[in-house]
Design a protein around this motif. Structure first.
Motif, PDB file in Angstrom:
ATOM      1  N   GLY A 108       5.831  12.288  -7.906  1.00 46.07           N
ATOM      2  CA  GLY A 108       5.828  13.058  -6.861  1.00 46.07           C
ATOM      3  C   GLY A 108       4.322  12.900  -5.966  1.00 46.07           C
ATOM      4  N   VAL A 109       3.503  12.031  -6.600  1.00 50.19           N
ATOM      5  CA  VAL A 109       2.049  11.908  -5.864  1.00 50.19           C
ATOM      6  C   VAL A 109       2.127  10.827  -5.046  1.00 50.19           C
ATOM      7  CG1 VAL A 109      -0.062  10.741  -6.312  1.00 50.19           C
ATOM      8  CG2 VAL A 109       0.659  12.332  -7.907  1.00 50.19           C
ATOM      9  N   GLU A 110       1.656  10.864  -3.698  1.00 48.95           N
ATOM     10  CA  GLU A 110       1.725   9.858  -2.490  1.00 48.95           C
ATOM     11  C   GLU A 110       0.509   8.981  -2.696  1.00 48.95           C
ATOM     12  OE1 GLU A 110       1.314   9.655   2.145  1.00 48.95           O
ATOM     13  OE2 GLU A 110       3.004  11.000   1.327  1.00 48.95           O
ATOM     14  N   LEU A 111       0.701   7.703  -2.561  1.00 48.41           N
ATOM     15  CA  LEU A 111      -0.465   6.856  -2.555  1.00 48.41           C
ATOM     16  C   LEU A 111      -0.064   5.583  -1.842  1.00 48.41           C
ATOM     17  CD1 LEU A 111       0.982   4.101  -4.006  1.00 48.41           C
ATOM     18  CD2 LEU A 111       0.880   5.272  -6.214  1.00 48.41           C
ATOM     19  N   THR A 112      -1.213   4.819  -1.670  1.00 50.76           N
ATOM     20  CA  THR A 112      -1.319   3.618  -0.688  1.00 50.76           C
ATOM     21  C   THR A 112      -1.859   2.731  -1.762  1.00 50.76           C
ATOM     22  OG1 THR A 112      -1.525   4.687   1.305  1.00 50.76           O
ATOM     23  CG2 THR A 112      -2.346   2.336   1.130  1.00 50.76           C
ATOM     24  N   ALA A 113      -1.083   1.400  -1.827  1.00 48.06           N
ATOM     25  CA  ALA A 113      -1.370   0.628  -2.611  1.00 48.06           C
ATOM     26  C   ALA A 113      -1.648  -0.780  -1.902  1.00 48.06           C
ATOM     27  CB  ALA A 113      -0.269   0.128  -3.985  1.00 48.06           C
ATOM     28  N   SER A 114      -2.789  -1.227  -2.412  1.00 46.39           N
ATOM     29  CA  SER A 114      -3.118  -2.573  -1.700  1.00 46.39           C
ATOM     30  C   SER A 114      -3.507  -3.688  -2.678  1.00 46.39           C
ATOM     31  CB  SER A 114      -4.663  -2.307  -0.957  1.00 46.39           C
ATOM     32  OG  SER A 114      -5.032  -3.434  -0.303  1.00 46.39           O
ATOM     33  N   GLY A 115      -2.922  -4.843  -2.331  1.00 51.39           N
ATOM     34  CA  GLY A 115      -2.739  -6.003  -3.316  1.00 51.39           C
ATOM     35  C   GLY A 115      -2.021  -6.892  -2.936  1.00 51.39           C
ATOM     36  N   HIS A 116      -1.131  -7.707  -3.736  1.00 48.71           N
ATOM     37  CA  HIS A 116      -0.392  -8.836  -3.411  1.00 48.71           C
ATOM     38  C   HIS A 116       1.198  -8.452  -3.803  1.00 48.71           C
ATOM     39  CE1 HIS A 116      -4.085 -10.974  -2.351  1.00 48.71           C
ATOM     40  NE2 HIS A 116      -4.395 -10.302  -3.394  1.00 48.71           N
ATOM     41  N   ARG A 117       2.037  -8.748  -2.941  1.00 46.92           N
ATOM     42  CA  ARG A 117       3.376  -8.914  -3.234  1.00 46.92           C
ATOM     43  C   ARG A 117       4.036 -10.089  -3.696  1.00 46.92           C
ATOM     44  NH1 ARG A 117       7.382  -7.927   1.585  1.00 46.92           N
ATOM     45  NH2 ARG A 117       8.701  -8.712  -0.315  1.00 46.92           N
ATOM     46  N   ALA A 118       4.916 -10.100  -4.304  1.00 47.76           N
ATOM     47  CA  ALA A 118       5.793 -11.129  -4.985  1.00 47.76           C
ATOM     48  C   ALA A 118       6.010 -12.191  -3.792  1.00 47.76           C
ATOM     49  CB  ALA A 118       7.126 -10.683  -5.546  1.00 47.76           C
ATOM     50  N   SER A 119       5.777 -13.448  -4.152  1.00 49.76           N
ATOM     51  CA  SER A 119       6.128 -14.428  -3.011  1.00 49.76           C
ATOM     52  C   SER A 119       7.627 -14.427  -2.854  1.00 49.76           C
ATOM     53  CB  SER A 119       5.344 -15.881  -3.791  1.00 49.76           C
ATOM     54  OG  SER A 119       5.966 -16.252  -4.804  1.00 49.76           O
ATOM     55  N   ASP A 120       8.232 -14.141  -3.574  1.00 47.95           N
ATOM     56  CA  ASP A 120       9.911 -14.229  -3.146  1.00 47.95           C
ATOM     57  C   ASP A 120      10.143 -12.782  -2.419  1.00 47.95           C
ATOM     58  OD1 ASP A 120      12.594 -13.952  -3.043  1.00 47.95           O
ATOM     59  OD2 ASP A 120      12.937 -14.020  -5.132  1.00 47.95           O
ATOM     60  N   PRO A 121      10.419 -12.964  -1.046  1.00 47.88           N
ATOM     61  CA  PRO A 121      10.734 -11.684  -0.416  1.00 47.88           C
ATOM     62  C   PRO A 121      11.657 -10.801  -0.737  1.00 47.88           C
ATOM     63  CG  PRO A 121      11.030 -13.747   1.162  1.00 47.88           C
ATOM     64  CD  PRO A 121      10.614 -14.120  -0.359  1.00 47.88           C
ATOM     65  N   ALA A 122      12.613 -11.079  -1.395  1.00 45.06           N
ATOM     66  CA  ALA A 122      13.706 -10.539  -2.148  1.00 45.06           C
ATOM     67  C   ALA A 122      13.344  -9.587  -3.230  1.00 45.06           C
ATOM     68  CB  ALA A 122      14.872 -11.325  -2.424  1.00 45.06           C
ATOM     69  N   GLU A 123      12.037  -9.769  -3.607  1.00 47.39           N
ATOM     70  CA  GLU A 123      11.770  -8.916  -4.685  1.00 47.39           C
ATOM     71  C   GLU A 123      10.776  -7.571  -4.202  1.00 47.39           C
ATOM     72  OE1 GLU A 123      10.272 -10.354  -8.832  1.00 47.39           O
ATOM     73  OE2 GLU A 123      10.225 -12.308  -7.687  1.00 47.39           O
ATOM     74  N   ARG A 124      11.047  -6.606  -4.534  1.00 46.61           N
ATOM     75  CA  ARG A 124      10.335  -5.358  -4.264  1.00 46.61           C
ATOM     76  C   ARG A 124       9.176  -5.046  -5.499  1.00 46.61           C
ATOM     77  NH1 ARG A 124      11.858  -6.766  -0.007  1.00 46.61           N
ATOM     78  NH2 ARG A 124      13.608  -6.204   1.237  1.00 46.61           N
ATOM     79  N   LEU A 125       8.292  -5.942  -5.378  1.00 43.02           N
ATOM     80  CA  LEU A 125       7.344  -6.046  -6.561  1.00 43.02           C
ATOM     81  C   LEU A 125       5.920  -6.520  -5.919  1.00 43.02           C
ATOM     82  CD1 LEU A 125       6.480  -6.243  -9.500  1.00 43.02           C
ATOM     83  CD2 LEU A 125       7.240  -8.513  -9.626  1.00 43.02           C
ATOM     84  N   MET A 126       4.776  -5.829  -6.437  1.00 42.41           N
ATOM     85  CA  MET A 126       3.650  -6.037  -6.136  1.00 42.41           C
ATOM     86  C   MET A 126       2.513  -5.697  -7.089  1.00 42.41           C
ATOM     87  SD  MET A 126       2.102  -3.029  -3.348  1.00 42.41           S
ATOM     88  CE  MET A 126       0.214  -3.625  -3.267  1.00 42.41           C
TER      89      MET A 126
END
Length: 131
Positions: free
Chosen positions: A94-112
């Motif tokens: 339920g908590v809204e957040l903003t995450a800043s970092g690095h996403r997976a190099s595979d654009p199909a993955e929704r992972l950071m």
């Protein structure tokens, strides 16, 4: 009678180096996962709502809903989260957040992998030594 390929003394001398090589090979995938190689170099930012939190060792994982997609956001180990001021209470569903970092190099993955988490205007630096 069959003779051994190696004499006992030679086998003992090879046992430790062989064990170390095998241990290194077995640890390879784990070491690769916990590094940053799987992630893009550029910074990535994601804003969404926590749907599920699995916190603990070796690191925490958040399921975050953002723009109609479900993302997995990797946060720090429990000690790193605490050092950054991130409590389990702040990382609840339920908590809204903003995450800043690095996403997976595979654009199909929704992972950071998050370096910083912003909740209610407060920035929590998980990796203060990284830009």
């Amino acid at each position: 009678m069959m003779r051994p390929i190696l004499k006992p003394a030679a086998a003992r001398r090879l046992a430790l180096p062989l064990a170390l090589v095998l241990a290194g090979v077995a640890a390879g995938p784990v070491a690769a996962h916990h590094g940053w190689r799987w992630a893009e170099d550029g910074n990535f930012e994601l804003t969404g709502t926590i749907e599920e939190a699995r916190l603990g060792n070796p690191h925490g994982l958040l399921q975050v809903s953002a723009d109609g997609e479900m993302w997995t956001v990797e946060v720090g180990q429990p000690w790193r989260n605490a050092q950054a001021g991130l409590t389990d209470e702040k990382l609840r569903p339920g908590v809204e957040l903003t995450a800043s970092g690095h996403r997976a190099s595979d654009p199909a993955e929704r992972l950071m992998k998050a370096e910083r988490i912003i909740i209610d205007g407060e920035t929590h630096n998980l990796y203060p030594d990284r830009d």
